[in-house]
Design a protein around this motif. Sequence first.
Motif, PDB file in Angstrom:
ATOM      1  N   HIS A 221      33.127 -52.403  35.356  1.00 12.32           N
ATOM      2  CA  HIS A 221      33.135 -53.602  36.192  1.00 12.32           C
ATOM      3  C   HIS A 221      34.200 -54.606  35.806  1.00 12.32           C
ATOM      4  O   HIS A 221      34.497 -55.522  36.578  1.00 12.32           O
ATOM      5  CB  HIS A 221      31.774 -54.304  36.091  1.00 12.32           C
ATOM      6  CG  HIS A 221      30.889 -54.053  37.266  1.00 12.32           C
ATOM      7  ND1 HIS A 221      31.182 -54.470  38.540  1.00 12.32           N
ATOM      8  CD2 HIS A 221      29.695 -53.407  37.359  1.00 12.32           C
ATOM      9  CE1 HIS A 221      30.215 -54.104  39.371  1.00 12.32           C
ATOM     10  NE2 HIS A 221      29.305 -53.460  38.677  1.00 12.32           N
ATOM     11  N   GLY A 222      34.746 -54.523  34.602  1.00 14.34           N
ATOM     12  CA  GLY A 222      35.645 -55.556  34.126  1.00 14.34           C
ATOM     13  C   GLY A 222      34.871 -56.747  33.594  1.00 14.34           C
ATOM     14  O   GLY A 222      33.666 -56.678  33.348  1.00 14.34           O
ATOM     15  N   PHE A 223      35.545 -57.875  33.435  1.00  9.39           N
ATOM     16  CA  PHE A 223      34.907 -59.044  32.835  1.00  9.39           C
ATOM     17  C   PHE A 223      33.787 -59.617  33.704  1.00  9.39           C
ATOM     18  O   PHE A 223      32.899 -60.303  33.208  1.00  9.39           O
ATOM     19  CB  PHE A 223      35.944 -60.126  32.546  1.00  9.39           C
ATOM     20  CG  PHE A 223      36.698 -59.883  31.271  1.00  9.39           C
ATOM     21  CD1 PHE A 223      36.026 -59.795  30.064  1.00  9.39           C
ATOM     22  CD2 PHE A 223      38.071 -59.738  31.278  1.00  9.39           C
ATOM     23  CE1 PHE A 223      36.704 -59.575  28.887  1.00  9.39           C
ATOM     24  CE2 PHE A 223      38.765 -59.515  30.099  1.00  9.39           C
ATOM     25  CZ  PHE A 223      38.087 -59.433  28.897  1.00  9.39           C
ATOM     26  N   SER A 224      33.816 -59.357  34.992  1.00  6.02           N
ATOM     27  CA  SER A 224      32.691 -59.781  35.819  1.00  6.02           C
ATOM     28  C   SER A 224      31.407 -59.113  35.358  1.00  6.02           C
ATOM     29  O   SER A 224      30.312 -59.686  35.468  1.00  6.02           O
ATOM     30  CB  SER A 224      32.950 -59.453  37.292  1.00  6.02           C
ATOM     31  OG  SER A 224      33.162 -58.057  37.460  1.00  6.02           O
ATOM     32  N   GLY A 225      31.529 -57.908  34.806  1.00  4.86           N
ATOM     33  CA  GLY A 225      30.364 -57.210  34.275  1.00  4.86           C
ATOM     34  C   GLY A 225      29.764 -57.911  33.077  1.00  4.86           C
ATOM     35  O   GLY A 225      28.541 -57.873  32.864  1.00  4.86           O
ATOM     36  N   VAL A 226      30.616 -58.579  32.280  1.00  6.54           N
ATOM     37  CA  VAL A 226      30.114 -59.329  31.118  1.00  6.54           C
ATOM     38  C   VAL A 226      29.228 -60.478  31.586  1.00  6.54           C
ATOM     39  O   VAL A 226      28.160 -60.727  31.021  1.00  6.54           O
ATOM     40  CB  VAL A 226      31.293 -59.865  30.273  1.00  6.54           C
ATOM     41  CG1 VAL A 226      30.787 -60.729  29.128  1.00  6.54           C
ATOM     42  CG2 VAL A 226      32.135 -58.705  29.737  1.00  6.54           C
ATOM     43  N   ILE A 227      29.660 -61.180  32.625  1.00 10.52           N
ATOM     44  CA  ILE A 227      28.867 -62.278  33.157  1.00 10.52           C
ATOM     45  C   ILE A 227      27.568 -61.762  33.760  1.00 10.52           C
ATOM     46  O   ILE A 227      26.488 -62.316  33.534  1.00 10.52           O
ATOM     47  CB  ILE A 227      29.672 -63.061  34.215  1.00 10.52           C
ATOM     48  CG1 ILE A 227      30.826 -63.805  33.546  1.00 10.52           C
ATOM     49  CG2 ILE A 227      28.779 -64.037  34.973  1.00 10.52           C
ATOM     50  CD1 ILE A 227      31.681 -64.615  34.495  1.00 10.52           C
ATOM     51  N   LYS A 228      27.648 -60.677  34.512  1.00  7.10           N
ATOM     52  CA  LYS A 228      26.446 -60.136  35.152  1.00  7.10           C
ATOM     53  C   LYS A 228      25.426 -59.661  34.127  1.00  7.10           C
ATOM     54  O   LYS A 228      24.223 -59.884  34.283  1.00  7.10           O
ATOM     55  CB  LYS A 228      26.837 -58.988  36.080  1.00  7.10           C
ATOM     56  CG  LYS A 228      27.534 -59.428  37.351  1.00  7.10           C
ATOM     57  CD  LYS A 228      27.728 -58.236  38.275  1.00  7.10           C
ATOM     58  CE  LYS A 228      27.958 -58.701  39.700  1.00  7.10           C
ATOM     59  NZ  LYS A 228      27.696 -57.640  40.681  1.00  7.10           N
ATOM     60  N   LEU A 229      25.894 -59.001  33.082  1.00 16.06           N
ATOM     61  CA  LEU A 229      24.984 -58.543  32.024  1.00 16.06           C
ATOM     62  C   LEU A 229      24.327 -59.729  31.327  1.00 16.06           C
ATOM     63  O   LEU A 229      23.122 -59.710  31.045  1.00 16.06           O
ATOM     64  CB  LEU A 229      25.747 -57.691  31.009  1.00 16.06           C
ATOM     65  CG  LEU A 229      26.129 -56.285  31.452  1.00 16.06           C
ATOM     66  CD1 LEU A 229      27.146 -55.685  30.480  1.00 16.06           C
ATOM     67  CD2 LEU A 229      24.905 -55.380  31.549  1.00 16.06           C
ATOM     68  N   SER A 230      25.113 -60.763  31.032  1.00 16.85           N
ATOM     69  CA  SER A 230      24.572 -61.944  30.366  1.00 16.85           C
ATOM     70  C   SER A 230      23.501 -62.618  31.220  1.00 16.85           C
ATOM     71  O   SER A 230      22.449 -63.030  30.718  1.00 16.85           O
ATOM     72  CB  SER A 230      25.700 -62.937  30.053  1.00 16.85           C
ATOM     73  OG  SER A 230      26.674 -62.353  29.205  1.00 16.85           O
ATOM     74  N   LEU A 231      23.753 -62.692  32.518  1.00 19.56           N
ATOM     75  CA  LEU A 231      22.768 -63.264  33.428  1.00 19.56           C
ATOM     76  C   LEU A 231      21.506 -62.420  33.481  1.00 19.56           C
ATOM     77  O   LEU A 231      20.384 -62.945  33.478  1.00 19.56           O
ATOM     78  CB  LEU A 231      23.360 -63.372  34.836  1.00 19.56           C
ATOM     79  CG  LEU A 231      24.372 -64.488  35.088  1.00 19.56           C
ATOM     80  CD1 LEU A 231      25.045 -64.287  36.436  1.00 19.56           C
ATOM     81  CD2 LEU A 231      23.690 -65.848  35.039  1.00 19.56           C
ATOM     82  N   ALA A 232      21.678 -61.103  33.515  1.00 23.03           N
ATOM     83  CA  ALA A 232      20.522 -60.202  33.584  1.00 23.03           C
ATOM     84  C   ALA A 232      19.656 -60.329  32.334  1.00 23.03           C
ATOM     85  O   ALA A 232      18.421 -60.360  32.415  1.00 23.03           O
ATOM     86  CB  ALA A 232      21.001 -58.761  33.760  1.00 23.03           C
ATOM     87  N   ILE A 233      20.295 -60.424  31.175  1.00 19.65           N
ATOM     88  CA  ILE A 233      19.545 -60.525  29.916  1.00 19.65           C
ATOM     89  C   ILE A 233      18.703 -61.788  29.895  1.00 19.65           C
ATOM     90  O   ILE A 233      17.501 -61.763  29.604  1.00 19.65           O
ATOM     91  CB  ILE A 233      20.504 -60.496  28.705  1.00 19.65           C
ATOM     92  CG1 ILE A 233      21.188 -59.137  28.591  1.00 19.65           C
ATOM     93  CG2 ILE A 233      19.749 -60.814  27.413  1.00 19.65           C
ATOM     94  CD1 ILE A 233      22.414 -59.131  27.685  1.00 19.65           C
ATOM     95  N   VAL A 234      19.322 -62.931  30.203  1.00 16.67           N
ATOM     96  CA  VAL A 234      18.592 -64.197  30.122  1.00 16.67           C
ATOM     97  C   VAL A 234      17.540 -64.297  31.218  1.00 16.67           C
ATOM     98  O   VAL A 234      16.473 -64.893  31.025  1.00 16.67           O
ATOM     99  CB  VAL A 234      19.581 -65.386  30.146  1.00 16.67           C
ATOM    100  CG1 VAL A 234      20.139 -65.640  31.529  1.00 16.67           C
ATOM    101  CG2 VAL A 234      18.934 -66.636  29.585  1.00 16.67           C
ATOM    102  N   SER A 235      17.807 -63.683  32.366  1.00 14.56           N
ATOM    103  CA  SER A 235      16.836 -63.708  33.463  1.00 14.56           C
ATOM    104  C   SER A 235      15.611 -62.858  33.133  1.00 14.56           C
ATOM    105  O   SER A 235      14.469 -63.270  33.371  1.00 14.56           O
ATOM    106  CB  SER A 235      17.493 -63.209  34.753  1.00 14.56           C
ATOM    107  OG  SER A 235      16.579 -63.215  35.826  1.00 14.56           O
TER     108      SER A 235
END
Length: 391
Positions: free
Chosen positions: A299-313
């Motif tokens: 996914h690229g760096f957008s994947g880093v943001i999405k993963l971080s959001l998924a973890i905290v959610s």
Amino acid sequence: MGCGSECSLQCSKTSNNPLNPPKATAKKEAEKMLLKPILTERELFCNTFLMSNSDAIKRNTKEWEKLVKSSRATSVEEGMRNHFAVNPSDFLIRLKHGPPPKYRWTAWKTVLQVSSIRTANTYQSLIAPSKKAEAKWANSIKADVHRTFPDKLATLEPNIKELTIQKLENVLIAVSQYCPEIGYCQGVNYVVCFMLLVSNLQEEEVFWSFVALVSNRLVHDPINVCGIEGLYSERFPQLELLLLGFNAAFEEAEMELKEQFVKIEYPDIIWVHKWIFVLFLLSFQFCYCVRFWDYMIAHGFSGVIKLSLAIVSLTKDKYEGKTFTGCNEVMSSFREGKNLPDVEEIIRVAERMRVTSDMVRKEESEVLESVADEAAVQKTYKFKAARFLLE
């Protein structure tokens, strides 16, 4: 209890033979041991997945074997390159779902297009004794290699541990000279060491793979910026942009939780700042990190943001009613694999997370203004083109 006479004789022969000194012998033995993977299955799979999905693992392996052989390639690497060239979207979907461990490193190299940037003799010239001796960051690197994943390296065979540290030092010195915009920054050592362990200490391949990340070889990445370079170069511009993007998305997806963190003064720098800066490597077990990296590379760096959001959610109920200390205890427990859902659930939720161009565009000028030489930054990082194009 001492060695027997036969063993003593052999030890004597080894230690006294000038053509076969002890260090050379140890290195040779370590190289032989690398025929087996350094990372164990339990470090590559979460325990629950390993115990309950053995059939799924076998099916996945067969699917990847079929992919590799479908183009009549003469090697696994060639087969992956051929498939990626013909059908990149299918390859990236497969990578997001997770390749078998024996194919993971080759899959990463394929997406990073390492073969297209690798040049003969470059790496060896960068780690030649004369070049290492004059390397600006040599002393800092020598100090840090022994402090990189000490708990993990302590579990390795002594010869493998020594070889890992030596190869880590080599790659970091080569990177510091080849990528002067980065030089050496603490954080790079963890990224490079992780890549070494996943690749089974293929140091030159790791060097070129890191260079590929620096030069933004993730051509499918919707965030058109400089790549990993901006995480570790002066003023950390990529890190700041990713944090801005994360916080905008966090506010939209989990407003109440974000407000709670603000109320108890639980700052980004304690958690998500660290997640992004070293790409999850200091806050999660390796069995999570390898899958996070599959997703990030796909996914690229957008994947880093999405993963971080998924973890905290997915873990938001763990913070309910907690103070600063309580929230920090939950976040700290992730490193032990506690309070976390299965990694595959995190990835499924990450796929549903919404990140749009507006989440970064409105803050982009502030990042540019915070850097003294705006013209140089624009020329180097092309921030004017930086956009999240995931609508």
